[in-house]
Design a protein around this motif. Structure first.
Motif, mmCIF file in Angstrom:
data_model
loop_
_atom_site.group_PDB
_atom_site.id
_atom_site.type_symbol
_atom_site.label_atom_id
_atom_site.label_comp_id
_atom_site.label_asym_id
_atom_site.label_seq_id
_atom_site.Cartn_x
_atom_site.Cartn_y
_atom_site.Cartn_z
ATOM 1 N N THR A 39 0.801 -1.224 0.000
ATOM 2 C CA THR A 39 0.000 0.000 0.000
ATOM 3 C C THR A 39 0.831 1.271 0.000
ATOM 4 O OG1 THR A 39 -0.115 -0.055 2.420
ATOM 5 C CG2 THR A 39 -1.891 -1.141 1.210
ATOM 6 N N GLY A 40 2.039 1.232 0.572
ATOM 7 C CA GLY A 40 2.848 2.447 0.633
ATOM 8 C C GLY A 40 2.137 3.540 1.401
ATOM 9 N N ALA A 41 2.102 4.735 0.808
ATOM 10 C CA ALA A 41 1.455 5.877 1.456
ATOM 11 C C ALA A 41 -0.040 5.942 1.170
ATOM 12 C CB ALA A 41 2.127 7.172 1.007
ATOM 13 N N ARG A 42 -0.563 4.995 0.380
ATOM 14 C CA ARG A 42 -1.990 5.018 0.058
ATOM 15 C C ARG A 42 -2.817 4.703 1.308
ATOM 16 N NH1 ARG A 42 -0.513 1.221 -3.680
ATOM 17 N NH2 ARG A 42 -2.185 -0.206 -3.120
ATOM 18 N N ASN A 43 -3.902 5.420 1.467
ATOM 19 C CA ASN A 43 -4.818 5.147 2.569
ATOM 20 C C ASN A 43 -5.804 4.054 2.162
ATOM 21 O OD1 ASN A 43 -3.769 7.172 4.277
ATOM 22 N ND2 ASN A 43 -4.933 8.738 3.175
ATOM 23 N N PHE A 44 -6.067 3.137 3.065
ATOM 24 C CA PHE A 44 -7.097 2.126 2.802
ATOM 25 C C PHE A 44 -7.922 1.953 4.061
ATOM 26 C CE2 PHE A 44 -3.291 0.090 4.250
ATOM 27 C CZ PHE A 44 -3.665 -0.986 5.021
ATOM 28 N N GLU A 45 -9.210 1.764 3.853
ATOM 29 C CA GLU A 45 -10.147 1.780 4.964
ATOM 30 C C GLU A 45 -10.591 0.402 5.411
ATOM 31 O OE1 GLU A 45 -13.340 4.178 3.617
ATOM 32 O OE2 GLU A 45 -12.206 6.051 3.667
ATOM 33 N N GLN A 46 -10.407 -0.587 4.544
ATOM 34 C CA GLN A 46 -10.949 -1.901 4.877
ATOM 35 C C GLN A 46 -10.053 -3.008 4.359
ATOM 36 O OE1 GLN A 46 -15.295 -2.761 4.680
ATOM 37 N NE2 GLN A 46 -14.716 -4.206 3.090
ATOM 38 N N VAL A 47 -9.903 -4.043 5.144
ATOM 39 C CA VAL A 47 -9.162 -5.230 4.744
ATOM 40 C C VAL A 47 -10.086 -6.431 4.855
ATOM 41 C CG1 VAL A 47 -7.254 -6.781 5.278
ATOM 42 C CG2 VAL A 47 -6.926 -4.319 5.455
ATOM 43 N N SER A 48 -10.259 -7.145 3.767
ATOM 44 C CA SER A 48 -11.000 -8.408 3.790
ATOM 45 C C SER A 48 -9.982 -9.536 3.763
ATOM 46 C CB SER A 48 -11.927 -8.514 2.575
ATOM 47 O OG SER A 48 -12.900 -7.490 2.607
ATOM 48 N N GLU A 54 -2.841 -14.024 11.616
ATOM 49 C CA GLU A 54 -1.805 -13.033 11.352
ATOM 50 C C GLU A 54 -2.335 -11.858 10.533
ATOM 51 O OE1 GLU A 54 -1.208 -16.407 8.324
ATOM 52 O OE2 GLU A 54 -1.653 -16.191 10.470
ATOM 53 N N ILE A 55 -3.251 -12.133 9.581
ATOM 54 C CA ILE A 55 -3.827 -11.038 8.790
ATOM 55 C C ILE A 55 -4.763 -10.210 9.660
ATOM 56 C CG2 ILE A 55 -5.245 -10.461 6.793
ATOM 57 C CD1 ILE A 55 -4.241 -12.944 5.415
ATOM 58 N N LYS A 56 -5.516 -10.848 10.501
ATOM 59 C CA LYS A 56 -6.423 -10.129 11.407
ATOM 60 C C LYS A 56 -5.638 -9.178 12.310
ATOM 61 C CE LYS A 56 -10.136 -10.925 14.766
ATOM 62 N NZ LYS A 56 -9.582 -10.087 15.846
ATOM 63 N N LEU A 57 -4.544 -9.661 12.893
ATOM 64 C CA LEU A 57 -3.748 -8.829 13.787
ATOM 65 C C LEU A 57 -3.061 -7.698 13.024
ATOM 66 C CD1 LEU A 57 -2.145 -11.655 15.970
ATOM 67 C CD2 LEU A 57 -3.883 -9.989 16.698
ATOM 68 N N ALA A 58 -2.576 -8.000 11.821
ATOM 69 C CA ALA A 58 -1.927 -6.966 11.009
ATOM 70 C C ALA A 58 -2.920 -5.881 10.618
ATOM 71 C CB ALA A 58 -1.311 -7.592 9.762
ATOM 72 N N ALA A 59 -4.128 -6.300 10.241
ATOM 73 C CA ALA A 59 -5.155 -5.328 9.854
ATOM 74 C C ALA A 59 -5.556 -4.454 11.028
ATOM 75 C CB ALA A 59 -6.367 -6.065 9.289
ATOM 76 N N GLU A 60 -5.648 -5.052 12.200
ATOM 77 C CA GLU A 60 -5.998 -4.273 13.388
ATOM 78 C C GLU A 60 -4.948 -3.219 13.695
ATOM 79 O OE1 GLU A 60 -6.496 -7.211 16.387
ATOM 80 O OE2 GLU A 60 -8.569 -7.704 15.811
ATOM 81 N N GLU A 61 -3.700 -3.508 13.349
ATOM 82 C CA GLU A 61 -2.624 -2.554 13.590
ATOM 83 C C GLU A 61 -2.620 -1.422 12.563
ATOM 84 O OE1 GLU A 61 2.227 -2.713 13.498
ATOM 85 O OE2 GLU A 61 1.161 -4.221 14.688
ATOM 86 N N LEU A 62 -3.073 -1.732 11.333
ATOM 87 C CA LEU A 62 -2.963 -0.751 10.257
ATOM 88 C C LEU A 62 -4.265 -0.026 9.950
ATOM 89 C CD1 LEU A 62 -0.747 -2.827 7.784
ATOM 90 C CD2 LEU A 62 -0.024 -0.971 9.277
ATOM 91 N N VAL A 63 -5.394 -0.677 10.139
ATOM 92 C CA VAL A 63 -6.683 -0.048 9.835
ATOM 93 C C VAL A 63 -7.664 -0.345 10.963
ATOM 94 C CG1 VAL A 63 -6.433 -0.149 7.327
ATOM 95 C CG2 VAL A 63 -7.475 -2.046 8.517
ATOM 96 N N SER A 64 -8.687 0.474 11.041
ATOM 97 C CA SER A 64 -9.675 0.293 12.102
ATOM 98 C C SER A 64 -10.861 -0.554 11.657
ATOM 99 C CB SER A 64 -10.180 1.656 12.588
ATOM 100 O OG SER A 64 -10.741 2.381 11.509
ATOM 101 N N ASN A 65 -11.096 -0.616 10.348
ATOM 102 C CA ASN A 65 -12.269 -1.312 9.829
ATOM 103 C C ASN A 65 -11.836 -2.535 9.051
ATOM 104 O OD1 ASN A 65 -14.835 -1.985 8.997
ATOM 105 N ND2 ASN A 65 -14.859 -0.536 7.298
ATOM 106 N N GLN A 66 -11.991 -3.711 9.615
ATOM 107 C CA GLN A 66 -11.607 -4.946 8.942
ATOM 108 C C GLN A 66 -12.824 -5.827 8.716
ATOM 109 O OE1 GLN A 66 -8.889 -8.971 9.384
ATOM 110 N NE2 GLN A 66 -9.287 -7.715 11.166
#
Length: 208
Positions: A39-48, A54-66
């Motif tokens: 993603t770099g500097a791009r903002n993203f709001e959701q991770v599916s 490991e993906i759940k924990l990473a998403a929680e660290e990087l975005v609020s809406n998973q």
């Protein structure tokens, strides 16, 4: 090869950009690094995701809406599953066309995804152009193609003034920066790296 036993796949639903990251471990920290590179500097709001810890924990660290895809509902992750299948089949075909064994998948998958993302020219529908607003500026080179290259110079290299600067090698892919931006550099193996290398289909030996 490169001690990578896992792969993390990512798909940008907006641009259609995809990539497969070879990984040495399947951990939250490794997943965070791969997501940040993608993603770099791009903002993203959701991770599916597929619900992996490991993906759940990473998403929680990087975005609020998973949003987590449910294993019992195939339609919820059908898009990424199709992309996973495409990346796997594309990697196999890339290796077959290059005549290299399966242990080179860590390079072939990256090349296949890059080739798919950059397309064949100035086309606003290809993922690279959707993301960056312009066509890929580099040469489009097949994986495993014979190339003439100038190696990176080091202080330990012995220079012979009259020797040709170009070396023969095999093309291995592109080097990208975070945010899926091309660094302007290529990956190339020198032909000497393949001296005595086992290139049988099931080879597990590393060149060099």
């Amino acid at each position: 090869l490169n001690k990578a036993c896992y792969a993390f796949t990512a798909l940008d639903l907006g641009a259609g950009l995809k990539n497969m990251y070879p990984c040495k471990t399947s951990t939250k920290d490794e997943t965070v690094r791969r997501l940040m590179h993608f993603t770099g500097a791009r903002n993203f709001e959701q991770v599916s995701s597929d619900g992996s810890a490991e993906i759940k924990l990473a998403a929680e660290e990087l975005v609020s809406n998973q949003k987590t895809s449910l294993p019992s509902m195939p339609q919820s992750n059908a898009v990424i599953e199709r992309q996973n299948r495409d990346m796997l089949e594309g990697t196999r075909t890339t290796l077959e066309m290059a005549g290299l064994p399966a242990c080179f998948w860590t390079f072939a998958c990256w090349h296949y995804c890059t080739s798919s993302n950059i397309g064949n020219g100035d086309d606003p529908s290809v993922p690279w152009q959707k993301l960056h607003g312009s066509a890929f500026p580099g040469e489009r080179i097949p994986f495993g193609a014979a190339v003439t290259f100038r190696p990176a110079e080091t202080k330990s290299m012995k220079k012979i003034k009259m020797a040709p600067k170009g070396h023969r090698g095999i093309f291995a892919g592109y080097v990208s920066n975070p945010g899926y931006e091309w660094s302007g550099h290529f990956l190339v193996w020198g032909l000497a790296d393949f001296r005595d290398a086992d290139l049988h289909a099931q080879s597990r030996l590393m060149v060099g």
